[in-house]
Design an enzyme around this catalytic site. Structure first.
Site, PDB file in Angstrom:
ATOM      1  N   ASN A 217       0.853  -1.196   0.000  1.00 39.20           N
ATOM      2  CA  ASN A 217       0.000   0.000   0.000  1.00 39.20           C
ATOM      3  C   ASN A 217       0.886   1.243   0.000  1.00 39.20           C
ATOM      4  OD1 ASN A 217       0.511   0.846   2.851  1.00 39.20           O
ATOM      5  ND2 ASN A 217      -0.324  -1.204   3.218  1.00 39.20           N
ATOM      6  N   LYS A 296       9.369 -16.513 -10.937  1.00 41.39           N
ATOM      7  CA  LYS A 296       8.527 -15.436 -11.468  1.00 41.39           C
ATOM      8  C   LYS A 296       7.340 -16.043 -12.230  1.00 41.39           C
ATOM      9  CE  LYS A 296       8.828 -11.495 -14.525  1.00 41.39           C
ATOM     10  NZ  LYS A 296       9.547 -10.952 -15.650  1.00 41.39           N
ATOM     11  N   ILE A 314      -2.043  -7.706  14.560  1.00 40.17           N
ATOM     12  CA  ILE A 314      -1.025  -7.450  15.602  1.00 40.17           C
ATOM     13  C   ILE A 314      -1.631  -6.647  16.757  1.00 40.17           C
ATOM     14  CG2 ILE A 314       1.257  -6.457  16.030  1.00 40.17           C
ATOM     15  CD1 ILE A 314       1.692  -6.681  12.918  1.00 40.17           C
TER      16      ILE A 314
END
Ligand code: PMT
Length: 413
Positions: A217, A296, A314
């Protein structure tokens, strides 16, 4: 202030060049209404915007301009610095903030600031682009780390016709914050988090798909690194569990560099034992690819599906520890900000959630992920405080103050 709400403080008001200089006259009155004695020092640029005579008439004192002119006393800068209980620079121009940062002493005001051993407050006023410029923001961050207090700026329509942050805070507000800031003065200089360990998660996580691809992100780590810096400033030992960022961590922070959510989870759990305050600022990926391809992945079919697994939460795990540290989470939302943040507070059993909007504020300033600014709300079970839109450095300063206060209350009750 005394029990009658009176102040009796000796305030040295420094005025620098800017259109907002006329508002300093009202600030003098507001301070005098609180029984303060005010002396005024003006820079040459300030006098181009408002006459010294105005302040001489208001204060009944000579206005101080340059090192030798007023009394012929070569030590005037030292005397003025010693006389004051507090120094407030309002308005403070970008140029004067830069001078303060670098310790320049080329006029009476900058020289006495360098000689001052009393708290210095800065109320900036400048064009919004000058305020947002990284040079100004870096200077502010350095000054805050030195314990200099910033009051404002406000945002809105500017004299130059632009709109954004950089307006001088309302004089009434400057006076109120200046005169009630005893506690925060002690806070920055008094090392309020001395001996406490603060563990902060930072940045994004990267969830590998194959050896060259990942899901991530836009978190830059700026908010978390600013919090780390402010916690260090308040005297804490800081552990920074950071996903990949391009930032230089604060020199005194103990850095644990991680990539994935699983690595962040295990680094936090290994370090949580002696933690007093846990701040989960990272944008942790909720899911990771179920398998990481050894090689890949080749382009073949028109569609590619990647099976994803939930990552451990967490913050939720740390909040469930017994005993648990003071736990602060973040919520960055594109819609229903406060409602979603409140849900996270309850679902994760956190002590506080810092809600920050993603997108732009009404002045068009970018907020949230990878932005210089945030608009933050502090949400607890019984309150929601709107801190407004500020630079991440300024918000970090306010947030660490608030967190220290909550920590102190929890441990004295
Ligand atoms: O890094 P910057 O560019 O400066 O941007 C800062 C920021 C916008 C990333 C930051 O201020 C912020 O809001 N971080 C939290 C982002 C978010 O919305 O997280 P969340 O809704 O996925 O999680 C809520 C809380 O749980 C957060 O405290 C998060 O750290 C924590 N969490 C989430 C998932 C997970 N697996 N473990 C967690 O600890």
């Amino acid at each position: 202030m005394d029990e009658h709400g009176e102040s009796n403080q000796k305030i040295l008001l420094g005025i620098t060049g800017g259109i907002a200089a006329y508002k300093s006259a009202e600030l003098v009155r507001r301070l005098q209404n609180q029984s303060c004695t005010v002396k005024v020092v003006m820079t040459a640029a300030a006098e181009k915007f408002i006459g010294a005579l105005t302040f001489q008439a208001l204060t009944g004192e000579p206005v101080y301009h340059d090192m030798y002119q007023s009394s012929g006393d070569a030590m005037e800068h030292i005397e003025l610095a010693r006389w004051a209980d507090k120094i407030i620079i309002a308005p403070a121009s970008a140029n004067f903030i830069a001078k303060l940062t670098h310790g320049l002493a080329d006029d009476l005001l900058s020289t006495l600031c360098l000689a001052a051993e009393v708290p210095i407050y800065v109320a900036p006023a400048m064009n919004q682009a000058m305020w947002k410029n990284p040079a100004t923001q870096n200077n502010i961050s350095i000054l805050q780390q030195r314990g200099i207090h910033f009051l404002g700026p406000d945002q809105g329509q500017q004299a130059c016709g632009e709109t954004g942050p950089g307006r001088l805070l309302d004089p009434q507000e400057i006076a109120a914050q200046l005169l009630t800031s005893q506690q925060s003065t002690q806070l920055t200089t008094g090392q309020r988090l001395a001996g406490k360990t603060v563990l902060i998660t930072a940045g994004p996580t990267k969830e590998a798909i194959d050896p060259v691809r990942f899901i991530s992100n836009h978190s830059s780590g700026k908010m978390a690194y600013a919090l780390a810096q402010q916690a260090l400033q308040a005297g804490a030992n800081v552990k920074l569990i950071s996903g990949p960022t391009s930032l230089t961590p604060p020199a005194k922070a103990e850095l644990h560099a991680v990539e994935s959510a699983l690595q962040m989870h295990s680094a936090v759990m290994q370090n949580i034992q002696d933690t007093d305050i846990f701040i989960a600022c990272a944008a942790v990926a909720d899911y990771r690819p179920a398998t990481v391809a050894a090689n890949k992945i080749k382009k073949q079919a028109d569609h590619l599906s990647i099976e994803m697994l939930r990552n451990p939460d967490i913050l939720t795990e740390v909040c469930a520890l017994k005993p648990k540290p003071l736990c602060i989470g973040f919520a960055a939302e594109t819609e229903n900000l406060l409602e979603n943040a409140q849900k996270k507070l309850n679902a994760k059993n956190a002590d506080l959630i810092i809600a920050n909007a993603v997108g732009k504020n009404k002045e068009g300033v970018s907020l949230g992920f990878n932005a210089e600014n945030n608009h933050a709300y502090i949400i607890s079970k019984d309150h929601c405080i709107d801190l407004g839109s500020h630079s991440k450095n300024q918000l970090a300063h306010q947030l660490i103050n608030h967190i220290a206060e909550v920590y102190e209350k929890k441990h004295t009750s």
